[in-house]
Scaffold this active site. Structure first.
Site, PDB file in Angstrom:
ATOM      1  N   GLY A   1       1.719  31.618  17.551  1.00 24.54           N
ATOM      2  CA  GLY A   1       1.683  32.483  18.724  1.00 24.54           C
ATOM      3  C   GLY A   1       2.432  33.786  18.630  1.00 24.54           C
ATOM      4  O   GLY A   1       2.327  34.621  19.532  1.00 24.54           O
TER       5      GLY A   1
ATOM      6  N   PRO B   1       1.705  29.526  12.451  1.00 21.73           N
ATOM      7  CA  PRO B   1       1.350  30.918  12.703  1.00 21.73           C
ATOM      8  C   PRO B   1      -0.069  31.245  12.248  1.00 21.73           C
ATOM      9  O   PRO B   1      -0.526  30.776  11.206  1.00 21.73           O
ATOM     10  CB  PRO B   1       2.371  31.693  11.846  1.00 21.73           C
ATOM     11  N   GLY B   2      -0.743  32.052  13.035  1.00 19.02           N
ATOM     12  CA  GLY B   2      -2.066  32.537  12.657  1.00 19.02           C
ATOM     13  C   GLY B   2      -2.074  34.058  12.630  1.00 19.02           C
ATOM     14  O   GLY B   2      -1.902  34.690  11.589  1.00 19.02           O
ATOM     15  N   ARG B   3      -2.193  34.641  13.825  1.00 19.25           N
ATOM     16  CA  ARG B   3      -2.291  36.094  13.964  1.00 19.25           C
ATOM     17  C   ARG B   3      -1.213  36.850  13.186  1.00 19.25           C
ATOM     18  O   ARG B   3      -1.497  37.851  12.538  1.00 19.25           O
ATOM     19  CB  ARG B   3      -2.184  36.446  15.457  1.00 19.25           C
TER      20      ARG B   3
ATOM     21  N   TYR C   1     -11.280  40.192  25.672  1.00 21.17           N
ATOM     22  CA  TYR C   1      -9.952  40.277  26.305  1.00 21.17           C
ATOM     23  C   TYR C   1      -9.615  41.682  26.776  1.00 21.17           C
ATOM     24  O   TYR C   1      -8.471  41.932  27.148  1.00 21.17           O
ATOM     25  CB  TYR C   1      -8.846  39.891  25.307  1.00 21.17           C
TER      26      TYR C   1
ATOM     27  N   CYS D   1     -26.891  45.510  23.103  1.00 19.79           N
ATOM     28  CA  CYS D   1     -27.382  45.836  24.442  1.00 19.79           C
ATOM     29  C   CYS D   1     -26.522  45.194  25.532  1.00 19.79           C
ATOM     30  O   CYS D   1     -26.955  44.256  26.215  1.00 19.79           O
ATOM     31  CB  CYS D   1     -28.831  45.403  24.564  1.00 19.79           C
ATOM     32  N   GLU D   2     -25.309  45.650  25.656  1.00 20.58           N
ATOM     33  CA  GLU D   2     -24.361  45.193  26.684  1.00 20.58           C
ATOM     34  C   GLU D   2     -23.410  46.352  26.931  1.00 20.58           C
ATOM     35  O   GLU D   2     -22.922  46.952  25.963  1.00 20.58           O
ATOM     36  CB  GLU D   2     -23.470  44.047  26.169  1.00 20.58           C
TER      37      GLU D   2
ATOM     38  N   TYR E   1      -8.738  36.808  14.276  1.00 23.59           N
ATOM     39  CA  TYR E   1      -9.689  36.658  15.380  1.00 23.59           C
ATOM     40  C   TYR E   1     -10.731  37.779  15.364  1.00 23.59           C
ATOM     41  O   TYR E   1     -11.177  38.247  16.401  1.00 23.59           O
ATOM     42  CB  TYR E   1      -8.949  36.564  16.720  1.00 23.59           C
TER      43      TYR E   1
HETATM   44  C1  LIG Z   1      -4.501  29.235  17.801  1.00 29.15           C
HETATM   45  C2  LIG Z   1      -3.414  28.276  17.529  1.00 29.15           C
HETATM   46  C3  LIG Z   1      -2.347  28.626  16.696  1.00 29.15           C
HETATM   47  C4  LIG Z   1      -2.180  30.013  16.122  1.00 29.15           C
HETATM   48  O1  LIG Z   1      -1.914  30.947  17.105  1.00 29.15           O
HETATM   49  P1  LIG Z   1      -1.569  32.470  16.699  1.00 29.15           P
HETATM   50  O2  LIG Z   1      -1.373  33.137  17.985  1.00 29.15           O
HETATM   51  O3  LIG Z   1      -2.743  32.984  15.941  1.00 29.15           O
HETATM   52  O4  LIG Z   1      -0.335  32.414  15.853  1.00 29.15           O
HETATM   53  C5  LIG Z   1      -1.392  27.665  16.425  1.00 29.15           C
HETATM   54  N1  LIG Z   1      -1.485  26.400  16.939  1.00 29.15           N
HETATM   55  C6  LIG Z   1      -2.491  26.040  17.746  1.00 29.15           C
HETATM   56  C7  LIG Z   1      -2.540  24.674  18.280  1.00 29.15           C
HETATM   57  C8  LIG Z   1      -3.481  26.956  18.068  1.00 29.15           C
HETATM   58  O5  LIG Z   1      -4.478  26.590  18.888  1.00 29.15           O
END
Ligand SMILES: *Cc1c(COP(=O)(O)O)cnc(C)c1O
Length: 426
Positions: free
Chosen positions: A244, A282-284, A324, A352-353, A380
């Site tokens: 997150g 972590p992702g983003r 978003y 077309c939106e 994403y």
């Molecule tokens: C999407 C998600 C993440 C990653 O979130 P980021 O905001 O991209 O870091 C981690 N854990 C869970 C359970 C998620 O659904």
């Protein structure tokens, strides 16, 4: 101007480079629209997590849904990461990319029996379970296989992460996790089930979080629960604090991962939980600013109220603005010297939106044929792309220094309807 993604994304003279390659050249060679990721930028984003957790028992599980390209997963697998998955499809990708099943945590509110079976057989490390109903089904599935599933419960700490409602997940009204008040009883229930081994506790309060405070609040709530759960006789091995952490799209100033983790560790130690293994998802923050979406300007359409810059990428390629109303930086990959030619443009795609825009009211000096870079598109972006308007998805490249690899081919139109069938008859 410092670009998000710097120093891996920077102008050299008039031309925008990622690592040591000119982005305009990449579009000449590989076409448009085009996603480009820097392997160096990804590893540089991972480094502060690794540094901050050095000397502790820990696992960094990259959240696959942020960018699931096999080469991205391979990069993180080789760097020692585990993975946070939300489907059997993501599990298959992790395995195809060389990830270790024993480092995979499986999250999500709606895992199917088939997914549970596959994940148990593959030997994933832990299921992050989100409800009592899921717990019972998981116990049944594991028992049928003569096994026990390792579980942490995702608890909902009821804290406001201060982010967009669609990506906030730790509030009472969200569909995620087990409510704080029910957690102790749910743990007791879990411990009593024949097919379940309780191994940890998990929380993930949202995405694009730019403050430390919500994490510290959530951590306090989780540690309160750990103490109550252990007092009730169920022992907890690891703490999974989710993902997150936000990135800079425009003027956000999120804490560094090292700073965030240092503050979390201080609290964990002060409350006497320093011996526990720590998991992060972590992702983003690992990939967002390691990628751009390149798109060619097709037509300029100045108007009475708005000027439209029509590009060949669209909401199907990059959904964040439409979904978003997210701001993503947009720059010309070739700086044109003449400031007098800067005008205000809405950068829009061909779909077309009216919701099909990538940026609104952007100051750009632009001409037809220019290549624009949509910044911070590594997370994403491609994973949310679709074929709406029967548009094939973009190609993806990975760069490292001077090296360039095509890590996903551009989708051909014939691929888009190859699973469809005409009705029989005349
Ligand atoms: C999407 C998600 C993440 C990653 O979130 P980021 O905001 O991209 O870091 C981690 N854990 C869970 C359970 C998620 O659904």
């Amino acid at each position: 101007m410092t670009l998000p993604g710097s120093p891996y994304l920077a102008y050299k003279g008039a031309d925008l480079y990622m690592d040591d390659v000119s982005l305009r050249d990449l579009v000449r060679q590989h076409g448009s629209p085009l996603y480009v990721y820097s392997r160096r930028a990804m590893l540089a984003a991972l480094a502060p997590y690794q540094r901050a957790l050095q000397g502790r028992s820990h696992l960094i599980c990259y959240a696959v849904k942020a960018n699931s390209n096999l080469a991205v997963l391979q990069t993180f697998a080789q760097a020692g990461c585990g993975f946070d998955i939300v489907s059997a499809g993501e599990l298959a990708r992790v395995l195809a990319a060389g990830g270790e099943p024993g480092k995979v945590v499986f999250s999500g509110v709606g895992k199917t029996r088939a997914e549970m079976r596959l994940a148990i057989e593959t030997g994933v490390r832990c299921f992050n379970v989100e409800s009592t109903a899921e717990l019972e089904v998981l116990s049944e599935v594991a028992s049928e296989l003569g096994q026990r599933a390792r579980v942490s419960l995702r608890v909902n700490p009821d804290v406001d992460a201060g982010t967009h409602p669609y990506i906030s997940t730790g509030l009472k009204g969200n569909k995620f996790g087990v409510a704080h008040e029910l957690a102790v009883n749910t743990y007791k229930r879990a411990a009593a089930l024949p097919g379940i081994d309780v191994v940890g506790i998990d929380c993930h309060i949202g995405s694009q979080i730019t403050e430390v405070a919500p994490y510290l609040d959530a951590l306090d709530r989780v540690l309160d629960l750990v103490e109550a759960i252990e007092a009730a006789g169920v022992s907890i091995h690891h703490l999974d604090l989710g993902g997150g952490l936000g990135i800079t799209y425009t003027d956000e100033t999120p804490p560094g991962a090292d700073e965030l983790i240092a503050q979390l560790l201080t609290k964990i130690d002060a409350r006497g939980h320093g011996h526990r293994e720590l998991v992060f998802e972590p992702g983003r923050s690992l990939v967002g600013n390691a990628g751009v979406l390149l798109t060619e300007v097709m037509y300029l359409k100045p108007g009475e109220k708005k000027n439209f810059c029509i590009v060949d990428a669209a909401m199907n390629d990059l959904m964040r603005p439409a979904l978003y109303e997210a701001f993503m930086g947009i720059v010309n990959t070739q700086q044109r010297g003449n400031d007098a030619a800067v005008e205000t443009w809405d950068v829009v795609g061909p779909v077309c939106e009216s919701g099909d825009w990538l940026g609104r009211d952007r100051q750009l000096n632009v001409q037809a044929g220019d290549v624009l870079a949509v910044l911070s598109a590594g997370a994403y972006g491609m994973t949310m792309a679709s074929n709406y308007n029967t548009r094939g998805r973009a190609a993806e490249l990975m760069v490292d220094g001077r090296q360039v690899w095509e890590v996903r081919e551009r989708e051909a139109v014939a691929d888009l309807f190859k699973l469809e069938k005409l009705l029989p008859g005349a």
